[in-house]
Each structure stands twice: as structure tokens, then as C-alpha cells.
Design an enzyme around this catalytic site. Structure first.
Site, PDB file in Angstrom:
ATOM      1  N   VAL A  53      86.420  55.175  27.194  1.00 19.44           N
ATOM      2  CA  VAL A  53      85.740  55.552  28.434  1.00 19.44           C
ATOM      3  C   VAL A  53      84.515  54.661  28.562  1.00 19.44           C
ATOM      4  O   VAL A  53      84.040  54.091  27.584  1.00 19.44           O
ATOM      5  CB  VAL A  53      85.334  57.052  28.459  1.00 19.44           C
ATOM      6  CG1 VAL A  53      86.559  57.934  28.595  1.00 19.44           C
ATOM      7  CG2 VAL A  53      84.536  57.441  27.242  1.00 19.44           C
ATOM      8  N   SER A  54      84.003  54.567  29.786  1.00 18.37           N
ATOM      9  CA  SER A  54      82.927  53.615  30.046  1.00 18.37           C
ATOM     10  C   SER A  54      81.539  54.096  29.659  1.00 18.37           C
ATOM     11  O   SER A  54      80.693  53.306  29.277  1.00 18.37           O
ATOM     12  CB  SER A  54      82.921  53.232  31.523  1.00 18.37           C
ATOM     13  OG  SER A  54      84.134  52.588  31.844  1.00 18.37           O
ATOM     14  N   THR A  55      81.275  55.398  29.771  1.00 25.49           N
ATOM     15  CA  THR A  55      79.921  55.883  29.538  1.00 25.49           C
ATOM     16  C   THR A  55      79.900  57.026  28.535  1.00 25.49           C
ATOM     17  O   THR A  55      80.913  57.674  28.280  1.00 25.49           O
ATOM     18  CB  THR A  55      79.271  56.386  30.848  1.00 25.49           C
ATOM     19  OG1 THR A  55      79.973  57.556  31.289  1.00 25.49           O
ATOM     20  CG2 THR A  55      79.303  55.331  31.927  1.00 25.49           C
TER      21      THR A  55
ATOM     22  N   GLN B 147      81.107  60.485  29.709  1.00 29.01           N
ATOM     23  CA  GLN B 147      82.542  60.721  29.842  1.00 29.01           C
ATOM     24  C   GLN B 147      83.139  61.102  28.494  1.00 29.01           C
ATOM     25  O   GLN B 147      82.558  60.839  27.452  1.00 29.01           O
ATOM     26  CB  GLN B 147      83.232  59.470  30.385  1.00 29.01           C
ATOM     27  CG  GLN B 147      82.782  59.109  31.788  1.00 29.01           C
ATOM     28  CD  GLN B 147      83.355  57.771  32.233  1.00 29.01           C
ATOM     29  OE1 GLN B 147      83.294  56.789  31.496  1.00 29.01           O
ATOM     30  NE2 GLN B 147      83.898  57.741  33.436  1.00 29.01           N
TER      31      GLN B 147
END
Length: 192
Positions: free
Chosen positions: A9-11, A14
Site C-alpha cells: 500500500v502507498s501510505t 492504509q
């Protein structure tokens, strides 16, 4: 033969829970073979620490499972290069979104190439829409970026506390701030 799961996931906000759930519905995976990281999809696979750690543990005959193709790379070139490297290692890629595509066959490589190009095109559209939205917001006079950490009232209070000979730690503690925020407010006062 081991079955690995790569989750991304990007962040930090998340979670990879849904990806893991999807993969566990199809494959029996032990926790030792689950590799998850929080890193932007714009970072190439070869620059992702957890991905590299996982690749270092894989052997010929192993299977790498991902929920979507974009977990494997940032753009068409990165995805294709990563899949080739996995194939050279003797590792099979299983992408739940696509079903079973064998990258060792010409049809499998063609399918992955086309899907990678579509994913790349979709990412470009997202970037274009984002830039357009930012331009529209600026034209409407909206303020962009992070809001100020300290209000003008708070900065004035910090300056008054400093004038009373309180040290930075005391000011920070009394106002519920970090030392860095207090220092920044005081440095700004000197510049003015």
C-alpha cells in the site's frame, strides 16, 4: 516449493488486510512467506526494501502471489522487467486480478505487456486529473498545502513566553508543542 504473498500500500494510513484476505482465500500461506510494505507505487520494484528482501528468499519453483499487477512494479517497463527476473529465477507469478497467466509463454508475456500498458495509461490519467484539479482549485483562489501548524495567536504567545525568559522546553511543554515548533516560531520572529 513455497508460496509467497507480496502486499503493498502507498501510505501508513492504509492497510494490507484486504490484500492478505484475498490471497488467503486462494492459497495457504504461512506468515513467514507474507511480505508487506508501505511504499508508493511510483517506486520501482528494485528500490523497495521489503520486495527485495522477499526476492532474496525465493528459490526456483516458488510462487509469488499478488492481488493486482501494479503491486509488482511502477510502470510497464518495471512490471515486465520484474516478471522477467522472476521467470529467470524460476519463480511463477500468480496475479489474482488476472487469473493464471504464465509469463513463460508468448501469450502470457503478451497479455502481461498489454495489461501493463493499460495500467500505465490509467496512472497517467490519474496524474493528469490531479494536476487539472489543482489548477482549478488555484484558479478559484483555494489555499493548497498543509495548513499552518501554529496560529498567529499561538506564535504571539510563544514570543511572549520567550520574552519572560522561559526556555524552549518550558514553552513547548506549557503549550503542548514540540521543541521544533517553538524554535521555528522564534526563528521566524528574528527574521521579521
Amino acid at each position: 516449493m513455497a508460496i509467497f504473498a507480496y502486499l503493498r500500500v502507498s501510505t501508513e494510513e492504509q492497510t494490507t488486510d484486504n490484500q492478505l484476505k484475498e490471497i488467503k482465500e486462494k492459497f495457504h500461506i504461512t506468515p513467514d512467506y507474507v511480505f508487506a510494505e508501505h511504499i508508493s507505487g511510483s517506486v520501482a520494484a528494485k528500490r523497495r526494501p521489503v520486495f527485495l528482501e522477499m526476492i532474496g528468499k525465493m528459490r526456483a519453483g516458488d510462487i509469488l502471489t499478488v492481488t493486482k499487477l501494479d503491486r509488482v512494479g511502477r510502470d510497464m517497463i518495471d512490471v515486465v522487467t520484474t516478471i522477467r527476473e522472476l521467470t529467470d529465477l524460476g519463480v511463477t507469478l500468480k496475479c489474482l486480478q488476472l487469473g493464471d497467466i504464465d509469463p513463460k509463454t508468448s501469450v502470457g508475456r503478451l497479455t502481461l505487456g498489454i495489461l501493463s500498458m493499460v495500467a500505465d495509461f490509467e496512472r497517467d490519467l490519474i496524474v493528469e486529473r490531479t494536476k487539472s484539479g489543482i489548477a482549478r482549485a488555484k484558479a478559484q483562489g483555494k489555499k493548497l498545502g498543509r495548513p499552518k501548524a501554529l496560529t498567529d495567536k499561538m506564535v504571539l504567545k510563544i514570543r511572549n513566553d520567550a520574552a519572560k525568559r522561559m526556555n524552549i522546553s518550558q514553552i513547548a511543554r506549557e503549550n503542548g508543542l514540540s521543541r521544533r515548533s517553538v524554535k521555528r516560531a522564534l526563528e521566524q520572529a528574528i527574521k521579521e
